[in-house]
Design an enzyme around this catalytic site. Structure first.
Site, PDB file in Angstrom:
ATOM      1  N   ARG A 129      28.026 -45.808  -2.624  1.00 12.21           N
ATOM      2  CA  ARG A 129      27.851 -45.340  -1.547  1.00 12.21           C
ATOM      3  C   ARG A 129      26.597 -44.279  -1.817  1.00 12.21           C
ATOM      4  NH1 ARG A 129      33.466 -45.021  -0.444  1.00 12.21           N
ATOM      5  NH2 ARG A 129      34.113 -46.639   1.053  1.00 12.21           N
ATOM      6  N   LYS A 151      11.882 -45.078   1.944  1.00 10.04           N
ATOM      7  CA  LYS A 151      11.972 -46.473   2.610  1.00 10.04           C
ATOM      8  C   LYS A 151      12.461 -47.490   1.442  1.00 10.04           C
ATOM      9  CE  LYS A 151       9.419 -46.434   7.041  1.00 10.04           C
ATOM     10  NZ  LYS A 151       8.413 -47.070   7.705  1.00 10.04           N
ATOM     11  N   GLU A 193      -4.030 -50.251   0.986  1.00  7.57           N
ATOM     12  CA  GLU A 193      -3.059 -48.987   1.492  1.00  7.57           C
ATOM     13  C   GLU A 193      -3.804 -47.686   1.270  1.00  7.57           C
ATOM     14  OE1 GLU A 193      -0.199 -48.976   2.682  1.00  7.57           O
ATOM     15  OE2 GLU A 193       0.668 -50.974   2.388  1.00  7.57           O
ATOM     16  N   LYS A 235       0.839 -38.650   2.808  1.00  5.80           N
ATOM     17  CA  LYS A 235       2.244 -39.278   3.167  1.00  5.80           C
ATOM     18  C   LYS A 235       3.274 -38.232   3.191  1.00  5.80           C
ATOM     19  CE  LYS A 235       5.053 -42.979   2.711  1.00  5.80           C
ATOM     20  NZ  LYS A 235       5.210 -44.333   2.147  1.00  5.80           N
ATOM     21  N   GLU A 245      11.237 -42.044  10.971  1.00  2.61           N
ATOM     22  CA  GLU A 245      10.116 -42.703  11.628  1.00  2.61           C
ATOM     23  C   GLU A 245      10.662 -42.717  13.207  1.00  2.61           C
ATOM     24  OE1 GLU A 245       8.289 -45.774   9.659  1.00  2.61           O
ATOM     25  OE2 GLU A 245       8.253 -46.885  11.631  1.00  2.61           O
ATOM     26  N   ARG A 249       5.675 -40.966  11.870  1.00  2.00           N
ATOM     27  CA  ARG A 249       5.564 -41.866  10.577  1.00  2.00           C
ATOM     28  C   ARG A 249       4.753 -43.333  10.718  1.00  2.00           C
ATOM     29  NH1 ARG A 249       9.863 -41.827   5.351  1.00  2.00           N
ATOM     30  NH2 ARG A 249       8.705 -43.603   4.416  1.00  2.00           N
ATOM     31  N   ASN A 253       1.981 -47.362   9.403  1.00  2.00           N
ATOM     32  CA  ASN A 253       2.221 -49.018   9.411  1.00  2.00           C
ATOM     33  C   ASN A 253       0.808 -49.250  10.019  1.00  2.00           C
ATOM     34  OD1 ASN A 253       4.795 -49.299   8.409  1.00  2.00           O
ATOM     35  ND2 ASN A 253       5.619 -48.487  10.506  1.00  2.00           N
ATOM     36  N   HIS A 256      -0.041 -52.963   9.518  1.00  2.42           N
ATOM     37  CA  HIS A 256       1.126 -53.578   9.080  1.00  2.42           C
ATOM     38  C   HIS A 256       1.721 -54.518  10.014  1.00  2.42           C
ATOM     39  CE1 HIS A 256       0.882 -50.495   5.843  1.00  2.42           C
ATOM     40  NE2 HIS A 256       1.685 -51.157   5.395  1.00  2.42           N
ATOM     41  N   HIS A 260       2.245 -57.981   8.143  1.00  2.00           N
ATOM     42  CA  HIS A 260       3.641 -58.385   8.071  1.00  2.00           C
ATOM     43  C   HIS A 260       3.639 -59.909   8.654  1.00  2.00           C
ATOM     44  CE1 HIS A 260       5.784 -54.384   7.349  1.00  2.00           C
ATOM     45  NE2 HIS A 260       5.095 -54.723   6.402  1.00  2.00           N
ATOM     46  N   HIS A 274       0.451 -58.269  -0.135  1.00  2.00           N
ATOM     47  CA  HIS A 274       1.062 -57.283   0.984  1.00  2.00           C
ATOM     48  C   HIS A 274      -0.378 -56.428   1.458  1.00  2.00           C
ATOM     49  CE1 HIS A 274       3.073 -54.389   3.374  1.00  2.00           C
ATOM     50  NE2 HIS A 274       2.686 -53.382   2.675  1.00  2.00           N
TER      51      HIS A 274
END
Ligand code: GLY
Length: 377
Positions: A129, A151, A193, A235, A245, A249, A253, A256, A260, A274
């Site tokens: 956990r 993330k 990026e 960031k 987000e 935030r 992206n 992206h 993606h 990527h």
């Protein structure tokens, strides 16, 4: 102003209350990993998750750096590449950590690029956990983006990063020296990026990149450290205001949604890395912004000129092999995590450094943009 203090380590604090941590950006951090990591340990051992290529380059340096402070390490070496960010390797990682008897108070170390950071971070998030983890990002992409902000996750067959958790690291060691071992293509993919930060929220940073990007790519470490520190500071500011987000935030992206979809369309393969997808996606986002009358034509032209000068991919024509048609690409974009009530949301821009989130993109404008982009192939 972009700070270029050197060779001191730049410390960027990510202030998130009980989940706060420091991102250390500088040279020689791997060699003194033991001293850096020791304050976080209840006992002198760590479990390292890495991948084959990075292990060959850096694992023994990490082992030596830890041993200097009497810290033992065991390592799990996974295959390199985006396809590692998937259920089988997550299962293998978690079972390995259990077999290593990693306890609640122990620390998992992610040594690698974005794939390893996301996977190892997610494994740490769900092991017992939640155990703490430390990021040692080895790629430019991971240093400026994926190792910071918590993330973590894996890809689904239906889309990228669809399975995961927010789990902040306890420390990030961004060792600029590690960037020396990157292939030129991987460095430039990470640069996608880097440029993203200027494009989304800091026109002066983009100007600085226009002036300094080529020297940075050629190996100037002072510039690399300055660029990474500045991006991480940007960031950290955004993540502090919007950790999970709910709003702002999403600006991170930029590029992206397109990127993606292109990654999914190319099977998460070597055809498109990527960061390359992000760079092409940033170009498409600025082209779309111009089509919608949101920005002048100078903005997409500057993006194109900078990406071209850096020798980066910026059009669909530069992606090798077949691509699906426009409707299939739009279908892939619709799997994006930013979709709300079935409506796609886009990061568009009023200018360089002035991005915003909107759902207000007519289907016809998107279809025309993609038709034109696909026609160049
Ligand atoms: N890479 C985007 C984010 O961390 O939010």
């Amino acid at each position: 102003m972009i700070e270029t203090a050197y060779p001191a380590v730049d410390d960027v604090r990510v202030a998130l209350g009980a989940r706060s941590y420091t991102v250390r950006v500088g040279q020689g951090l791997l060699a003194r990993a033991g001293a850096e990591i020791a304050p976080f340990l209840n006992r002198k051992r760590v479990a390292v998750i890495t991948e084959d290529t990075v292990a060959g380059l850096h694992l023994e340096s990490l082992r030596a750096g830890l041993a200097g402070d009497g810290i033992a390490m065991e390592a799990l070496i996974l295959p390199p590449g985006e396809s590692t960010k998937a259920w089988p390797h997550l299962q293998r990682s978690v079972e390995w950590l259990v077999a290593q008897k990693v306890e609640r108070g122990d620390v998992v170390v992610a040594l690698g690029g974005g794939v390893i950071g996301d996977l190892a971070g997610f494994a740490a998030a769900i092991l017992r956990r939640g155990v703490r983890f430390i990021q040692i990002p080895s790629s430019l992409l991971a240093q400026v983006d994926s190792s910071v902000g918590g993330k973590t996750g894996i890809n689904s067959e239906q889309g990228k990063n669809l399975i995961g958790a927010f789990h902040q690291p306890s420390l990030v060691l961004a060792d600029i020296d590690l960037l020396d071992t990157l292939r030129g293509r991987d460095f430039l993919a990470g640069y996608g990026e880097v440029a993203k930060y200027g494009l989304l929220g800091d026109a002066r940073y983009f100007e600085w990149l226009e002036a300094n990007g080529p020297a940075m790519a050629a190996g100037d470490k002072r510039l690399r450290q300055a660029a990474v520190s500045h991006a991480v500071r940007m960031k950290a500011d955004i993540v502090e205001r919007d950790e999970t987000e709910q709003g702002e935030r999403a600006l991170l992206n930029l590029g992206h949604t397109f990127g993606h979809a292109l990654e999914a369309a190319t099977g998460y393969s070597d055809r498109l890395l990527h960061g390359e997808g992000v760079a092409i996606g940033c170009q498409l986002a600025f082209d779309l912004s111009f089509r919608l009358g949101l920005c002048g034509q100078e903005a997409p032209a500057r993006v194109a000129a900078h990406l071209a000068r850096m020798g980066m991919k910026r059009t669909l024509a530069e992606i090798p092999g077949d691509l699906p048609g426009r409707d299939a690409l739009i279908g892939l974009m619709a799997q994006d995590k930013k979709v709300v009530d079935g409506a796609m949301r886009f990061i568009l821009a009023r200018d360089i450094g002035d991005a915003f989130v909107t759902a207000d993109v007519p289907h016809a404008a998107l279809a025309d943009l993609l038709d034109q982009a696909l026609a160049t192939r």
